[in-house]
Design an enzyme around this catalytic site. Structure first.
Site, PDB file in Angstrom:
ATOM      1  N   HIS A 171     -10.104  -7.291   4.751  1.00 31.55           N
ATOM      2  CA  HIS A 171     -10.300  -8.747   4.725  1.00 31.55           C
ATOM      3  C   HIS A 171     -11.624  -9.085   5.394  1.00 31.55           C
ATOM      4  CE1 HIS A 171      -6.005  -8.087   4.152  1.00 31.55           C
ATOM      5  NE2 HIS A 171      -5.988  -9.241   3.508  1.00 31.55           N
TER       6      HIS A 171
ATOM      7  N   ASP B 120     -10.310  -9.183   0.589  1.00 28.65           N
ATOM      8  CA  ASP B 120      -9.556 -10.372   0.206  1.00 28.65           C
ATOM      9  C   ASP B 120      -9.796 -11.525   1.191  1.00 28.65           C
ATOM     10  OD1 ASP B 120      -8.481  -8.717  -1.695  1.00 28.65           O
ATOM     11  OD2 ASP B 120      -6.395  -9.032  -1.109  1.00 28.65           O
TER      12      ASP B 120
HETATM   13 ZN   LIG Z   1      -4.864 -12.573   0.660  1.00 27.36          ZN
END
Ligand SMILES: [Zn+2]
Length: 245
Positions: free
Chosen positions: A212, A68
């Site tokens: 991430h 993400d």
């Molecule tokens: Zn996010």
């Protein structure tokens, strides 16, 4: 390549509007008769199960890596290099305003060319549940437009920031909302060993791992996670393949 056409046909076939993945209680588990459902074959996440007596190798247990908050022109290409080296396809939920930053369109193009799946993580990384229907729609539409403008493909997957699902998005019928099943909270530490440990001690077949790609430590951890889990016989697939195959 992202099996967009197939995914779309499947969504139409089952009349599915939302797929919400919660901790180890994915909705598809209750649906029973999906095309090619792996659910009919109980496979343990056990390296030994990858081999038959005849020595013929069966496909290993499958999991998905998802990233993400990118793209990031600094860290994402390092991740893409490592994934390519290991022949791993991942799923990226990207933020619209990040796509517009210098050099990042090329990163999206590369993700697409290298067979990764690209999903929508809103334009401003906002809590969709806190917006009006129109604002929420715009957050998704602006990001879809950017992605499609680069890849030429329709965007089907959405990961809502903060895992907060919109309450008033009934009109977004063509979207699959994808959550995760393993969250090592990689953004809370720069300790790569710790991130790797949190994932590899938790993971089971069909898990969706959340990381991430905007942190160096997470990128390094992701590649080590791949090395450890590939050794254990896991196959990394894009998130859609856990749903449709
Ligand atoms: Zn996010």
């Amino acid at each position: 390549m992202a099996s967009n056409g197939y995914l779309k046909r499947w969504m139409q076939a089952v009349g599915l509007i939302y797929v919400l993945l919660f901790l180890r209680t994915p909705v598809y588990a209750g649906m029973g008769h999906m095309p090619g459902s792996y659910g009919s074959v109980q496979t343990e996440a056990d390296p030994a199960s990858g081999e038959e007596a005849e020595g013929q190798t069966l496909p290993g247990p499958r999991i998905a890596l998802t990233f993400d908050d990118g793209p990031d022109a600094g860290t994402t290409p390092v991740l893409l290099d490592g994934l390519k080296e290991r022949s791993v396809k991942a799923t990226f939920f990207v933020i619209g305003e990040n796509i517009e930053k210098d050099g990042n369109k090329a990163v999206i193009e590369r993700m697409h060319e290298e067979g990764h799946l690209i999903g929508n993580h809103t334009y401003h990384h906002v809590n969709l549940a806190g917006l009006t229907k129109e604002e929420a729609h715009r957050e998704l539409a602006m990001t879809d437009e950017l992605i499609t403008g680069i890849t030429g493909e329709e965007v089907l997957l959405v990961r809502p920031p903060f895992g907060a699902f919109p309450e008033r998005m009934e009109e977004e019928l063509d979207k699959l909302y994808i959550k995760w099943t393993v969250d090592p909270l990689d953004w809370t530490t720069e300790n790569v060993d710790e991130i790797v440990r949190r994932v590899v001690t938790e993971v089971e077949e069909n898990d969706i791992i959340l990381l991430h790609d905007c942190y160096e430590s997470s990128v390094e951890a992701a590649l080590r996670i791949v090395d450890v889990l590939q050794d254990e016989g896991y196959e990394f697939v894009t998130a859609d393949r856990l749903l449709v195959e």
